[in-house]
Design an enzyme around this catalytic site. Structure first.
Site, PDB file in Angstrom:
ATOM      1  N   HIS A   1       1.445 -51.839 -53.567  1.00 16.35           N
ATOM      2  CA  HIS A   1       1.008 -53.082 -54.184  1.00 16.35           C
ATOM      3  C   HIS A   1       2.059 -53.632 -55.143  1.00 16.35           C
ATOM      4  O   HIS A   1       2.144 -54.851 -55.339  1.00 16.35           O
ATOM      5  CB  HIS A   1      -0.316 -52.862 -54.913  1.00 16.35           C
ATOM      6  CG  HIS A   1      -1.488 -52.808 -53.991  1.00 16.35           C
ATOM      7  ND1 HIS A   1      -2.475 -51.859 -54.092  1.00 16.35           N
ATOM      8  CD2 HIS A   1      -1.812 -53.568 -52.931  1.00 16.35           C
ATOM      9  CE1 HIS A   1      -3.363 -52.058 -53.151  1.00 16.35           C
ATOM     10  NE2 HIS A   1      -2.999 -53.074 -52.431  1.00 16.35           N
TER      11      HIS A   1
ATOM     12  N   GLU B   1      22.455 -55.071 -34.244  1.00 19.25           N
ATOM     13  CA  GLU B   1      22.114 -54.092 -35.284  1.00 19.25           C
ATOM     14  C   GLU B   1      22.853 -52.774 -35.089  1.00 19.25           C
ATOM     15  O   GLU B   1      22.823 -51.916 -35.978  1.00 19.25           O
ATOM     16  CB  GLU B   1      20.604 -53.830 -35.276  1.00 19.25           C
ATOM     17  CG  GLU B   1      19.765 -55.058 -35.575  1.00 19.25           C
ATOM     18  CD  GLU B   1      18.293 -54.824 -35.295  1.00 19.25           C
ATOM     19  OE1 GLU B   1      17.517 -54.807 -36.252  1.00 19.25           O
ATOM     20  OE2 GLU B   1      17.932 -54.656 -34.112  1.00 19.25           O
TER      21      GLU B   1
ATOM     22  N   ASP C   1      20.217 -53.011 -40.745  1.00 19.43           N
ATOM     23  CA  ASP C   1      20.371 -51.924 -39.779  1.00 19.43           C
ATOM     24  C   ASP C   1      21.824 -51.746 -39.356  1.00 19.43           C
ATOM     25  O   ASP C   1      22.262 -50.618 -39.087  1.00 19.43           O
ATOM     26  CB  ASP C   1      19.496 -52.172 -38.548  1.00 19.43           C
ATOM     27  CG  ASP C   1      18.088 -51.616 -38.721  1.00 19.43           C
ATOM     28  OD1 ASP C   1      17.942 -50.604 -39.417  1.00 19.43           O
ATOM     29  OD2 ASP C   1      17.144 -52.211 -38.174  1.00 19.43           O
TER      30      ASP C   1
ATOM     31  N   CYS D   1      20.481 -62.808 -40.173  1.00 22.00           N
ATOM     32  CA  CYS D   1      19.113 -62.860 -40.699  1.00 22.00           C
ATOM     33  C   CYS D   1      18.781 -61.665 -41.581  1.00 22.00           C
ATOM     34  O   CYS D   1      17.645 -61.521 -42.021  1.00 22.00           O
ATOM     35  CB  CYS D   1      18.097 -62.950 -39.557  1.00 22.00           C
ATOM     36  SG  CYS D   1      18.127 -61.543 -38.425  1.00 22.00           S
TER      37      CYS D   1
END
Length: 841
Positions: A474, A696, A720, A767
């Site tokens: 949270h 990646e 990655d 991205c």
């Protein structure tokens, strides 16, 4: 409808019990009145006692629109007042006085009445209410009460029922983490209205009528258990469909990877370590120290450290309560639980978005009658104080969640939060939590509870740092929703002295103690809000599309508000995570359409399912792998479950049909030209014209020229790519310096891809997190990136930096960075060139 009158010596107890009971039937459908207490004294304080006239008045009021009235009483004179009330009432409605336990009986009776039960059935349910708790506490002598029910005494013959006309059978899996406790049982009873429904725990467990709260609880169904559900009647199909939806949704409590009983009983060492014990007396952090953790919400900010208000201390285990005082202790638990639930309800009403959802979940946890009932049982059976009983009960719940590991272990903080709040209410001490300050501060804690993080909105907290927690805690969720930089898993953070200034970098996952003035100035500049005008353009007019990374329709709405030029990465995992079965094509299409429709006439690049490694799915790759980051993940899932990819591509094509958005699709974790070619063929066959892949892996980067022969575009996932290039697990905070996109090896691979893109005349996007770093954006453009995709909050700052440099400046900075021997020197070389260029504009 059957009405219910609750008679208690204590007005507070009566209202508290009613609050708990009505939580079970939030949709209404039950008529309950409380006739409790004997008024107030001269000072306005409530007087303990019962009033027969008040009971009679309540019965008469219910008689106007009820077919019968059940009266539940706590003890002593309450019984006498109820009996006298039968003589004082003026109505002639049938009335039953129930010898049921007050709190448990009221819960069961309310659910039975809301489900349309007749007076005898409602009374029987109330009388059987202790059965579930007695069974859980292994009290054999209490078991006979559980047999009091108007339902048949014997289980139905499943084989014959399956063949009987009008009877349907369906098997459902319990998916919510806490199993079938009181709230799910109440939802089952409500959903079963309109048919005769029975449930049986497989393979050889007991069965129960769905209308009976107590009998359903006695089933003892836990997460992962399979139930056989039979329904008879003209509305059987609709009822079973409603029940199926409840089970699939986890009864609104969320679902996690379903584990077998053996997995629950013998958790792995890894899962046991997921929720480590609280650390105390951490070594004092000295000025200049840099702590490393996991950056879960980007941004940089500097401010003094403050800590949460002290947690509630563990209540004494040796203090025993005399038997004659135990009812009062039980009342204290019940009243405190209701008070805390009400406080959280008020805070939830003032919150929005994910904060509201989290506070609502905490409210339900505080009001859960199972938690209260178990604590009350400890008071009555062992003489524990109210505070100690609640503490021990919460500890059992904590252990159960910790044993499940992963994301469930991160919910331990939620249990502790509710525990501390109820105990503080019982002891009448200050609530633990976020302190109030007039000046900005960085909040440091071992971990943060949902109510703590959800209360940060609008305050002076500017960043969060915790020693525990993960990317789905949270702390992470709320920090991202509020735009607060956050670092979790920062070992040693609780050793930072109060008042010491720290520089928190939520992108790199670092916490720097007593940074220099120049470092603070950089953080202040980085924190400045910059509006994006909707067009990424260099100083010489060269266009670089600035796109947004989104994970669903809410993120898409934020991206539209931030004027993103489109979507460069649409993560589709949100449709699959927390599911035990793959969603249908129709379900996926509806979810994807929420993003596609938000960007008319603009690009939406969709990444197919990127599960595996840190995001396993029970229906795809939940088996143990020695090296999950190198295993069945991303596109490789199609090797095992090709239908998942087929359905997703069909859903994407359906979502795009009739829309003006330019939908493109790309596959993650591609390593070879063959994989890319096969994916492109399948995507185009599904009706998607533009197809690409994620770069990646180093192999994909080195094969970029060949890959461009079979695909239309690529997008670099720098997170990655750094992980696989440097052989450093991105989940390990100790290796944070290696998982740095400024590493020259990573930059050189990006350059190889950029060169291939220029030669082929095709688009190269970025991205990963690196795309949202204003300092790195120019270098990426110089390496050949044609678009950058990032969080919506980063668009303005990246656009501002790019507007101050030319394409030639970016290329010179890229050349300098690639030639550098270390990440730090690459960063310094690029900064010198781009900074000078921006100053000259």
């Amino acid at each position: 409808m059957i009405g219910i009158v609750a008679v208690s010596h204590s007005a507070r107890l009566g209202e508290a019990a009613l609050e708990l009971a009505m939580q079970m039937v939030q949709g209404g459908g039950a008529r309950v009145l409380v006739a409790a207490g004997a008024g107030v004294d001269a000072d306005g304080a409530p007087i303990l006692g019962t009033d027969a006239v008040a009971v009679a008045t309540a019965i008469d009021e219910l008689a106007a629109d009820c077919d019968g009235v059940l009266v539940l009483m706590d003890l002593g004179s309450a019984v006498l007042s109820a009996e006298l009330a039968l003589e004082l009432r003026v109505s002639d409605v049938p009335v039953r006085l129930a010898p049921a336990p007050f709190v448990e009986g009221l819960l069961a009776a309310v659910v039975a009445a809301a489900a349309g039960g007749e007076l005898d059935a409602v009374a029987a349910e109330a009388g059987a209410a202790l059965g579930a708790k007695a069974g859980q506490l292994d009290v054999p002598e209490a078991a006979p009460e559980a047999e009091q029910s108007t339902a048949p005494d014997t289980a139905p013959d499943v084989a014959s029922d399956s063949a009987a006309a009008g009877t349907l059978v369906r098997r459902l899996v319990v998916r919510n983490p806490l199993g079938i406790h009181a709230r799910p049982a109440a939802l089952i009873a409500e959903a079963s209205a309109g048919a005769d429904v029975r449930l049986r725990r497989l393979p050889d467990g007991p069965d129960a009528p769905a209308s009976s709260l107590s009998r359903v609880l006695i089933l003892g169904a836990r997460q992962g258990d399979e139930l056989e559900v039979t329904a008879t009647g003209p509305h059987a199909v609709a009822v079973l469909d409603r029940l199926s939806e409840l089970f699939v949704d986890g009864f609104g409590e969320g679902t996690e990877t379903v584990r077998t009983k053996s997995q629950k009983a013998a958790p792995s060492a890894k899962s046991q370590q997921t929720a480590p014990p609280l650390q105390h007396n951490a070594p004092v952090v000295e000025a200049g120290t840099v702590l490393r953790g996991r950056g879960v919400s980007p941004g940089r900010v500097a401010a003094p450290v403050v800590y949460l208000a002290p947690a509630v201390g563990e209540p004494d285990a040796n203090t025993l309560v005399a038997e004659q005082d135990r009812d009062a202790e039980v009342s204290a638990i019940e009243w405190a639980a209701v008070a805390v639930a009400d406080q959280l309800r008020v805070r939830a009403e003032q919150a929005t978005g994910e904060a509201k959802d989290i506070l609502d979940a905490s409210r339900l946890m505080a009001a859960d009658p199972e938690l209260v009932a178990e604590a009350a049982a400890l008071v009555r059976s062992k003489g524990r104080t109210a505070a100690r009983a609640l503490w021990e009960t919460a500890a059992k719940h904590e252990q159960g969640l910790a044993a499940l590991g992963g994301r469930m272990a991160e919910r331990v903080a939620d249990i502790r939060d509710v525990r501390d709040r109820i105990v503080a209410e019982i002891l009448e001490v200050d609530m633990p939590g976020v302190p109030e300050r007039d000046e900005p501060f960085v909040l440091v804690a071992t971990d943060l509870a949902p109510a703590d993080t959800a209360s940060l909105s609008g305050g002076q907290c500017v960043a969060l740092v915790t020693e525990q927690g993960g990317p789905t805690s949270h702390t992470a969720i709320i920090a991202r929703s509020l735009g607060l930089p956050a670092v979790v898993g920062a070992t040693g953070a609780t050793g930072i002295p109060i008042g010491m200034t720290v520089l928190v970098d939520g992108s790199d996952g670092t916490v720097e103690a007593e940074p220099t003035e120049s470092r603070i100035a950089e953080a202040v500049a980085a924190a400045r809000i910059v509006e994006f005008d909707g067009a990424g353009t260099l100083a010489d007019g060269h266009r670089v599309a600035l796109l947004a990374n989104v994970g669903g329709a809410p993120d898409a709405a934020n991206a539209v508000a931030a004027r993103a030029e489109g979507v460069g990465l649409f993560r589709t995992e949100f449709c699959f995570l927390d599911q035990t079965e793959a969603p249908s094509v129709q379900e996926q299409a509806a979810a994807y359409r929420g993003v596609v429709t938000a960007f008319p006439d603009r690009k939406v690049v969709v990444r197919t399912l990127d599960a595996g490694s840190d995001k396993p799915l029970p229906f795809a790759n939940d088996d143990e792998e020695e090296n999950p980051a190198l295993g069945i993940r991303g596109l490789r899932i199609a090797r095992r479950r090709p239908e998942l990819l087929h359905d997703q591509l069909a859903a994407l094509a359906s979502a795009a049909a009739g829309q003006s958005a330019h939908v493109e699709v790309m596959a993650p974790m591609v390593a070879t030209v063959d994989e890319a070619a096969e994916f492109a063929e399948r995507a185009r066959a599904a009706g998607i014209e533009r197809v690409g892949i994620m770069i990646e892996t180093p192999s994909a980067a080195l094969l970029a020229a060949e890959l461009f022969e079979v695909i239309d575009f690529v997008s670099l996932g720098t997170n990655d790519l750094a992980q696989y290039t440097l052989a450093a697990d991105r989940m390990l905070s100790e290796l944070g310096d290696l998982n740095d996109p400024w590493q020259p090896a990573v930059l050189r691979l990006i350059g190889v891809v950029g060169d291939a893109g220029r030669a082929a005349g095709k688009q190269v996007g970025v991205c990963g997190e690196a795309a949202g770093d204003p300092a790195l954006a120019g270098v990426l453009v110089g390496l050949g990136a044609t678009s950058l995709s990032m969080t919506s909050r980063s668009l303005g700052r990246v656009a501002e930096v790019l507007a101050g440099v030319t394409e030639a400046d970016c290329q010179r900075a890229a050349e300098a960075a690639v030639a550098a021997p270390t990440a730090e020197k690459a960063r310094m070389a690029a900064r010198a060139i781009l900074g000078a260029a921006a100053g000259a504009q």
